[in-house]
Design a protein around this motif. Structure first.
Motif, PDB file in Angstrom:
ATOM      1  N   THR A 181      34.797  47.658  46.300  1.00 12.52           N
ATOM      2  CA  THR A 181      35.566  46.496  45.843  1.00 12.52           C
ATOM      3  C   THR A 181      35.313  46.263  44.356  1.00 12.52           C
ATOM      4  OG1 THR A 181      35.408  45.439  48.017  1.00 12.52           O
ATOM      5  CG2 THR A 181      35.940  44.021  46.154  1.00 12.52           C
ATOM      6  N   LEU A 182      36.401  46.135  43.595  1.00 15.11           N
ATOM      7  CA  LEU A 182      36.293  45.733  42.194  1.00 15.11           C
ATOM      8  C   LEU A 182      36.281  44.215  42.132  1.00 15.11           C
ATOM      9  CD1 LEU A 182      36.437  46.550  39.127  1.00 15.11           C
ATOM     10  CD2 LEU A 182      38.905  46.125  39.320  1.00 15.11           C
ATOM     11  N   LEU A 183      35.233  43.631  41.583  1.00 17.96           N
ATOM     12  CA  LEU A 183      35.126  42.179  41.469  1.00 17.96           C
ATOM     13  C   LEU A 183      35.828  41.710  40.196  1.00 17.96           C
ATOM     14  CD1 LEU A 183      31.395  41.688  42.514  1.00 17.96           C
ATOM     15  CD2 LEU A 183      33.438  41.621  43.957  1.00 17.96           C
ATOM     16  N   LEU A 184      36.621  40.658  40.325  1.00 17.24           N
ATOM     17  CA  LEU A 184      37.377  40.097  39.209  1.00 17.24           C
ATOM     18  C   LEU A 184      37.109  38.601  39.145  1.00 17.24           C
ATOM     19  CD1 LEU A 184      39.641  40.120  37.024  1.00 17.24           C
ATOM     20  CD2 LEU A 184      41.288  39.884  38.906  1.00 17.24           C
ATOM     21  N   GLU A 185      36.502  38.147  38.042  1.00 22.03           N
ATOM     22  CA  GLU A 185      36.186  36.725  37.890  1.00 22.03           C
ATOM     23  C   GLU A 185      37.400  35.977  37.339  1.00 22.03           C
ATOM     24  OE1 GLU A 185      32.615  34.005  36.062  1.00 22.03           O
ATOM     25  OE2 GLU A 185      33.519  35.511  34.748  1.00 22.03           O
ATOM     26  N   LEU A 186      37.837  34.948  38.059  1.00 19.25           N
ATOM     27  CA  LEU A 186      38.991  34.153  37.658  1.00 19.25           C
ATOM     28  C   LEU A 186      38.616  32.816  37.044  1.00 19.25           C
ATOM     29  CD1 LEU A 186      41.328  34.586  40.772  1.00 19.25           C
ATOM     30  CD2 LEU A 186      41.296  35.940  38.671  1.00 19.25           C
ATOM     31  N   GLN A 187      37.510  32.243  37.468  1.00 17.24           N
ATOM     32  CA  GLN A 187      37.253  30.831  37.145  1.00 17.24           C
ATOM     33  C   GLN A 187      35.763  30.520  37.208  1.00 17.24           C
ATOM     34  OE1 GLN A 187      39.490  28.107  39.682  1.00 17.24           O
ATOM     35  NE2 GLN A 187      37.703  26.796  39.829  1.00 17.24           N
ATOM     36  N   ARG A 188      35.354  29.567  36.406  1.00 20.00           N
ATOM     37  CA  ARG A 188      34.034  28.940  36.520  1.00 20.00           C
ATOM     38  C   ARG A 188      34.219  27.424  36.581  1.00 20.00           C
ATOM     39  NH1 ARG A 188      30.017  32.307  32.386  1.00 20.00           N
ATOM     40  NH2 ARG A 188      30.582  34.375  33.180  1.00 20.00           N
ATOM     41  N   GLY A 189      33.232  26.775  37.176  1.00 18.47           N
ATOM     42  CA  GLY A 189      33.313  25.322  37.303  1.00 18.47           C
ATOM     43  C   GLY A 189      34.319  24.913  38.360  1.00 18.47           C
ATOM     44  N   CYS A 190      34.397  23.617  38.597  1.00 18.41           N
ATOM     45  CA  CYS A 190      35.243  23.103  39.670  1.00 18.41           C
ATOM     46  C   CYS A 190      35.717  21.704  39.305  1.00 18.41           C
ATOM     47  CB  CYS A 190      34.457  23.069  40.984  1.00 18.41           C
ATOM     48  SG  CYS A 190      35.401  22.539  42.423  1.00 18.41           S
ATOM     49  N   VAL A 191      36.979  21.397  39.657  1.00 23.48           N
ATOM     50  CA  VAL A 191      37.527  20.080  39.324  1.00 23.48           C
ATOM     51  C   VAL A 191      37.119  19.025  40.341  1.00 23.48           C
ATOM     52  CG1 VAL A 191      39.509  20.985  38.081  1.00 23.48           C
ATOM     53  CG2 VAL A 191      39.664  20.652  40.553  1.00 23.48           C
ATOM     54  N   LEU A 221      42.538  49.426  34.239  1.00 23.98           N
ATOM     55  CA  LEU A 221      41.313  49.769  34.953  1.00 23.98           C
ATOM     56  C   LEU A 221      41.616  50.384  36.313  1.00 23.98           C
ATOM     57  CD1 LEU A 221      38.225  49.669  34.840  1.00 23.98           C
ATOM     58  CD2 LEU A 221      38.338  47.354  35.755  1.00 23.98           C
ATOM     59  N   LEU A 222      42.608  49.828  37.007  1.00 24.95           N
ATOM     60  CA  LEU A 222      42.944  50.334  38.337  1.00 24.95           C
ATOM     61  C   LEU A 222      43.556  51.733  38.282  1.00 24.95           C
ATOM     62  CD1 LEU A 222      44.338  47.096  40.031  1.00 24.95           C
ATOM     63  CD2 LEU A 222      42.135  48.207  40.417  1.00 24.95           C
ATOM     64  N   GLU A 223      44.076  52.116  37.108  1.00 26.23           N
ATOM     65  CA  GLU A 223      44.566  53.480  36.936  1.00 26.23           C
ATOM     66  C   GLU A 223      43.418  54.477  36.802  1.00 26.23           C
ATOM     67  OE1 GLU A 223      47.092  53.567  33.559  1.00 26.23           O
ATOM     68  OE2 GLU A 223      48.737  52.451  34.518  1.00 26.23           O
ATOM     69  N   LYS A 224      42.261  53.980  36.343  1.00 26.02           N
ATOM     70  CA  LYS A 224      41.131  54.869  36.035  1.00 26.02           C
ATOM     71  C   LYS A 224      40.152  55.019  37.186  1.00 26.02           C
ATOM     72  CE  LYS A 224      41.285  53.486  31.158  1.00 26.02           C
ATOM     73  NZ  LYS A 224      40.561  52.766  30.070  1.00 26.02           N
ATOM     74  N   ILE A 225      40.075  54.011  38.056  1.00 25.76           N
ATOM     75  CA  ILE A 225      39.083  54.054  39.126  1.00 25.76           C
ATOM     76  C   ILE A 225      39.757  53.906  40.478  1.00 25.76           C
ATOM     77  CG2 ILE A 225      37.245  53.126  37.658  1.00 25.76           C
ATOM     78  CD1 ILE A 225      37.620  50.447  39.081  1.00 25.76           C
ATOM     79  N   GLU A 226      39.127  54.467  41.493  1.00 30.37           N
ATOM     80  CA  GLU A 226      39.634  54.372  42.854  1.00 30.37           C
ATOM     81  C   GLU A 226      38.876  53.280  43.605  1.00 30.37           C
ATOM     82  OE1 GLU A 226      42.048  55.739  44.687  1.00 30.37           O
ATOM     83  OE2 GLU A 226      42.869  56.761  42.915  1.00 30.37           O
ATOM     84  N   VAL A 227      39.563  52.221  43.950  1.00 29.21           N
ATOM     85  CA  VAL A 227      38.982  51.165  44.774  1.00 29.21           C
ATOM     86  C   VAL A 227      39.995  50.777  45.844  1.00 29.21           C
ATOM     87  CG1 VAL A 227      37.473  50.221  42.986  1.00 29.21           C
ATOM     88  CG2 VAL A 227      39.798  49.346  43.216  1.00 29.21           C
ATOM     89  N   GLU A 228      39.484  50.307  46.961  1.00 32.01           N
ATOM     90  CA  GLU A 228      40.368  49.885  48.045  1.00 32.01           C
ATOM     91  C   GLU A 228      40.905  48.479  47.827  1.00 32.01           C
ATOM     92  OE1 GLU A 228      38.251  50.238  51.683  1.00 32.01           O
ATOM     93  OE2 GLU A 228      38.196  52.431  51.640  1.00 32.01           O
ATOM     94  N   GLN A 229      40.074  47.630  47.202  1.00 35.19           N
ATOM     95  CA  GLN A 229      40.494  46.238  47.077  1.00 35.19           C
ATOM     96  C   GLN A 229      39.861  45.581  45.859  1.00 35.19           C
ATOM     97  OE1 GLN A 229      39.247  44.171  50.606  1.00 35.19           O
ATOM     98  NE2 GLN A 229      37.088  44.291  50.103  1.00 35.19           N
ATOM     99  N   VAL A 230      40.396  44.417  45.522  1.00 39.03           N
ATOM    100  CA  VAL A 230      39.881  43.598  44.424  1.00 39.03           C
ATOM    101  C   VAL A 230      39.358  42.301  45.023  1.00 39.03           C
ATOM    102  CG1 VAL A 230      40.466  42.339  42.322  1.00 39.03           C
ATOM    103  CG2 VAL A 230      41.471  44.601  42.754  1.00 39.03           C
TER     104      VAL A 230
END
Length: 456
Positions: A181-191, A221-230
């Motif tokens: 799994t490729l981890l992708l950070e979207l957000q920090r903190g919370c409202v 990045l997804l063109e360069k590496i093989e991952v099943e999911q994000v």
């Protein structure tokens, strides 16, 4: 993700950095099979209170004195960062030469520069002084006097998630906890401002990445590496402003998706479709309590009926297993509320026929939260509530949930370490060196809170 970011930043800065993970002693790096004690600098990413004693034990078993004043220039420099340093860095203060307070990425290059200079001059006291000049770096030998903070130090939670800031895993391996799994950070903190949660008070205001800044580098990045999911890393995936568009992007790329956190009131058909098309048939939600009024009182403003409706929706997409998180010992809770958890689960099964895993743990007051001054139950009180719940679950009959209970002893330890100041940190270090178990008598909450207020 913090470990990934720091590793990448140091490596790109020309630092010979290697990684260690929890293994039996002797501790060897996964990168070059190097012994821990061979390194001139050792840092740890401390995420949970229980990691503190593990870190101290690692250093001791590697033959490294735990107290900074007992480490001569021939011993490594010891540092720490990670999620715990946003909440209570004082729990590490008796052992570390330096502690990065909060967001660490910008300051890491400056720290590396100071430590490189130390390699030339070899004066540890000068090293401490130069590190202490950095505003978001706590240097206990300089910044503490008899265990009390002096000078101005601030926990930095201002790091913008800009286009030039790392957003993805530094490595992907099927041997990791998250698999392929490729981890992708979207957000920090919370409202939101849930009364028990450290996010609002300790991790800063909500900061989100802009979708245009994600799209091009992610596709490349997804063109360069093989991952099943994000894997989408965020306190609450449903809060991300462009979640639907991002899910469309991942579908175009033929990638599955997993969510680090789901809040049931934000659960949508689009999210369920993305989840189940990835081959996942379970969701995790956290009602926290079966008492609807109590749930509303601490910030989770969704009704029982909404939970049942969302789980029925999930069932229609093929989700046949649900993990539910509950807390006991919440302020205002009665024993009847604990017993009601079983009935709450029964109603889910009647409406959805889903298999349930019910995870229950005691409420632990943490620094920086609305409920930081509330009472923590004794072990005896925790076990009494567990007995009440267990008795009701045993009446369940068909499709009884799997019940997983956090150890009362473990929860008490978490509470004690969460509020550890310098003196408790010192006691823990000395007992690790002497092979003794540490038992904190009473709580230094008020004293520790006064010190932490200087850092927020």
């Amino acid at each position: 993700m913090g470990v990934h970011y720091i590793f990448r930043t140091l490596w790109e800065s020309g630092v010979a950095v290697e990684r260690f993970f929890a293994t039996p002693y002797p501790y060897r790096s996964v990168d070059a099979d190097t012994m821990l004690e061979r390194f001139s600098v050792i840092t740890a990413g401390i995420s949970y209170e229980g990691d503190i004693e593990t870190f101290f034990s690692w250093l001791h078993e590697a033959g490294i004195p735990l107290l900074p004043e007992e480490r001569g220039d021939s011993f490594p420099v010891i540092g720490a960062g990670g999620a715990l340093t946003y909440i209570n860095p004082l729990a590490l203060s008796a052992v570390c030469d330096f502690i990065v307070l909060g967001d660490a990425l910008d300051v890491m290059k400056e720290i590396a520069g100071v430590i490189r200079a130390y390699g030339a001059h070899g004066d540890r006291k000068r090293l401490w002084t130069e590190l202490a000049d950095l505003p978001s770096v706590l240097v206990p030998p300089v910044d503490l006097n008899n265990g009390k903070l002096r000078g101005k130090k601030k926990i930095d939670v201002s790091q913008p998630l800009s286009a030039d800031y790392p957003m993805c895993s530094a490595w992907v391996t099927p041997e990791s906890a998250f698999g392929d799994t490729l981890l992708l950070e979207l957000q920090r903190g919370c409202v939101r401002n849930c009364s028990y949660c450290t996010l609002p008070g300790c991790f800063g205001k909500m900061r989100q990445r802009k979708l245009p800044e994600i799209e091009a580098p992610l596709r490349s990045l997804l063109e360069k590496i093989e991952v099943e999911q994000v894997g989408l890393v965020t306190p609450e995936a449903g809060d991300y402003y462009a979640l639907d568009e991002l899910l469309d992007l991942l579908q175009e790329e033929g990638k599955g998706v997993s969510f680090a956190s789901l809040r049931v009131d934000r659960l949508s058909e689009k999210m369920l479709e993305a989840l189940t098309s990835s081959g996942r048939h379970s969701v995790t939600i956290a009602p926290e309590t079966a008492n609807e009024e109590l749930r509303f009182s601490f910030g989770k403003k969704f009704t029982d009926e909404l939970i049942f409706e969302k789980l029925e929706l999930a069932r229609s997409f093929g989700v046949d297993q649900v993990k539910l998180y509950f807390m006991i010992g919440l302020p205002g809770e009665e024993d009847e509320d604990v017993a009601a958890i079983a009935d709450f689960c029964r109603r889910i099964v009647e409406r959805t026929d889903q298999n349930l895993i019910v995870s229950v743990g005691p409420f632990v007051p943490k620094p920086g939260t609305v409920w930081q001054n509330e009472t923590f139950l004794s072990q005896a009180e925790i076990r009494k509530k567990y007995d009440i719940l267990g008795k009701e679950i045993r009446k369940f009959g068909r499709k009884a949930p799997q019940l997983r209970l956090t150890s009362a002893k473990e929860a008490e330890r978490e509470f004690q370490l969460a509020w550890a100041g310098y003196q408790e940190s010192l006691l823990l270090a000395k007992n690790v060196e002497n092979g003794k178990k540490t038992r904190f008598v009473g709580s230094s909450r008020n004293e520790t809170l006064l010190e932490l207020n200087c850092l927020y």
